[in-house]
Write a protein that holds these residues in place. Sequence first.
Motif, PDB file in Angstrom:
ATOM      1  N   TRP A 122      95.194  27.953 -42.511  1.00 22.60           N
ATOM      2  CA  TRP A 122      95.153  29.008 -43.899  1.00 22.60           C
ATOM      3  C   TRP A 122      93.919  28.833 -44.551  1.00 22.60           C
ATOM      4  O   TRP A 122      93.648  27.916 -45.287  1.00 22.60           O
ATOM      5  N   THR A 124      91.632  31.112 -47.829  1.00 27.01           N
ATOM      6  CA  THR A 124      91.945  32.096 -48.994  1.00 27.01           C
ATOM      7  C   THR A 124      90.394  32.349 -49.446  1.00 27.01           C
ATOM      8  O   THR A 124      89.575  31.371 -49.253  1.00 27.01           O
ATOM      9  N   PRO A 125      90.005  33.377 -50.023  1.00 28.31           N
ATOM     10  CA  PRO A 125      90.777  34.418 -50.212  1.00 28.31           C
ATOM     11  C   PRO A 125      91.117  35.347 -48.976  1.00 28.31           C
ATOM     12  O   PRO A 125      90.365  35.544 -47.999  1.00 28.31           O
ATOM     13  N   LEU A 126      92.287  35.935 -48.988  1.00 25.41           N
ATOM     14  CA  LEU A 126      92.790  36.787 -47.882  1.00 25.41           C
ATOM     15  C   LEU A 126      91.896  38.199 -47.984  1.00 25.41           C
ATOM     16  O   LEU A 126      91.563  38.680 -49.086  1.00 25.41           O
ATOM     17  N   PRO A 127      91.730  38.774 -46.698  1.00 27.85           N
ATOM     18  CA  PRO A 127      90.889  40.005 -46.760  1.00 27.85           C
ATOM     19  C   PRO A 127      91.756  41.123 -46.946  1.00 27.85           C
ATOM     20  O   PRO A 127      93.026  41.029 -46.821  1.00 27.85           O
ATOM     21  N   GLY A 161      90.838  25.090 -43.219  1.00 23.28           N
ATOM     22  CA  GLY A 161      91.844  25.749 -44.416  1.00 23.28           C
ATOM     23  C   GLY A 161      92.757  24.299 -44.759  1.00 23.28           C
ATOM     24  O   GLY A 161      92.261  23.370 -44.689  1.00 23.28           O
TER      25      GLY A 161
END
Lengths: 267, 267
Positions: A199, A201-204, A217
């Motif tokens: 996981w 971040t930041p998410l696209p 992550g």
Amino acid sequence: MKRFALNSATTRRWPLPDLVAGCVDAGVDNVGLWREDLSGFGVEAAAALVRDAGLTVTSLCRGGFFDAPGWFDENRRAIDEAAGVGAPVLVLVSGGLPAGSRDLDAARAHVGEAIGALVPHALAAGVRLAVEPLHPMFCSDRCVVASLGQALDLAEPYPPEAVGVVVDTYHLWWDGQVWAQIARAGRAERIACFQVADWVTPLPAGVLLGRGLPGAGCVELRRFREAVDAAGYTGPIEVEVFAEEVWSRPGRVVLDEAIAGYREHVA
Amino acid sequence: MKRFALNSATTRRWPLPDLVAGCVDAGVDNVGLWREDLSGFGVEAAAALVRDAGLTVTSLCRGGFFDAPGWFDENRRAIDEAAGVGAPVLVLVSGGLPAGSRDLDAARAHVGEAIGALVPHALAAGVRLAVEPLHPMFCSDRCVVASLGQALDLAEPYPPEAVGVVVDTYHLWWDGQVWAQIARAGRAERIACFQVADWVTPLPAGVLLGRGLPGAGCVELRRFREAVDAAGYTGPIEVEVFAEEVWSRPGRVVLDEAIAGYREHVA
């Protein structure tokens, strides 16, 4: 490395013959495939290519999307393709809410009925359906099954050899109940597929292509592997990452990074 | 309209005096405020402005972020500001994983301890702490509390008058257990705040600013309102939306849309 599998989504732009040759060269025995890998190639030709290289197909992605018209016939075709390519498991991503609907309970109930409708064909084909819970951020438009507990509830009415679940670290890592649900899945002999991604971040925008290779992550990947092991799962461990940043690099480079990340953070 | 509250995040670029005048003009009695609203203005001046207009402050956002250095003193200041502006509730967003950490259990345990450390000051100030579970897509970087059940578990050791929870439709709508957890929250007298926003896709990059006004998305908003009502909650209903598309329009236009959406989809 015996359990390591490359899911072809991780190296999406690597043509199947190159992927197969790259896996052989890297000492990788297992691959998870997508229907898109087969569609340009023919199921039988793809099966021969993989088999002749000595590789094992661990799963086929994917069936599901039960909110789409024609889902029943499409999923029967997906089951046939899984059988044709020698994949013991067909991953099911349920689909989201029907357009304009707010009725999540009804959508989830429909998923249960759809799975039931496919069970006879799956049993006849020798393909196990694997219900995949996706991260809740996909609940409206991609998968109304949003937790491992829900996936197990949906599988429960059917024999374990017909319907299992997918444990995917990316989708489940946030869930405080996931360890208890993995144990439950083990007791019920429902773990059909184990997939690993990290996981980041930041998410696209659109959030689909934001995953990381193992180690990139914050997910306790090894804890997941130990949990599925403790639950009795002895099958393959697929590295499955969707990320533009990963896809933009050469397949073999990504495969080597996936192997390194798997060794350091999963195995 | 007696329960309707405008949370100032919804009209983020509307200066506080304009927001107060706009609410009075629109017949809105309740506002939820943010610490940012007070910081440019002074707590006492803001309190006087709101009080003199006859408005009630329903909550102050926000304390929490227990992964940040100085969280204890910062949260005590936030409690004081809530008391100063007449907000009965301080919303707590817990913060994410510490930089470089994968230990979600430890982060969640720390949240529980941090809440406990703040309870005496909150009780002394007459401010109720409200633990807000955020959508799991914020779990790593914003809020390790990812479900209503978890928020209730964290609140449980403390008196209900000191620690409650926030029920926010945007964060909880995907959770199959949310109806049972709302009932549990009611039995335990823990519902301190009820916030409403709608779920809209595709999500923007970073996923923070993708919410919709009531009616713009797929959440069963009225079912949530009926569920908190059935659980015994009689307090205000805040419309709280973060969205660039909403912020770019005039505050009064947004307020009127929020009211219309509330009437059609919530009340």
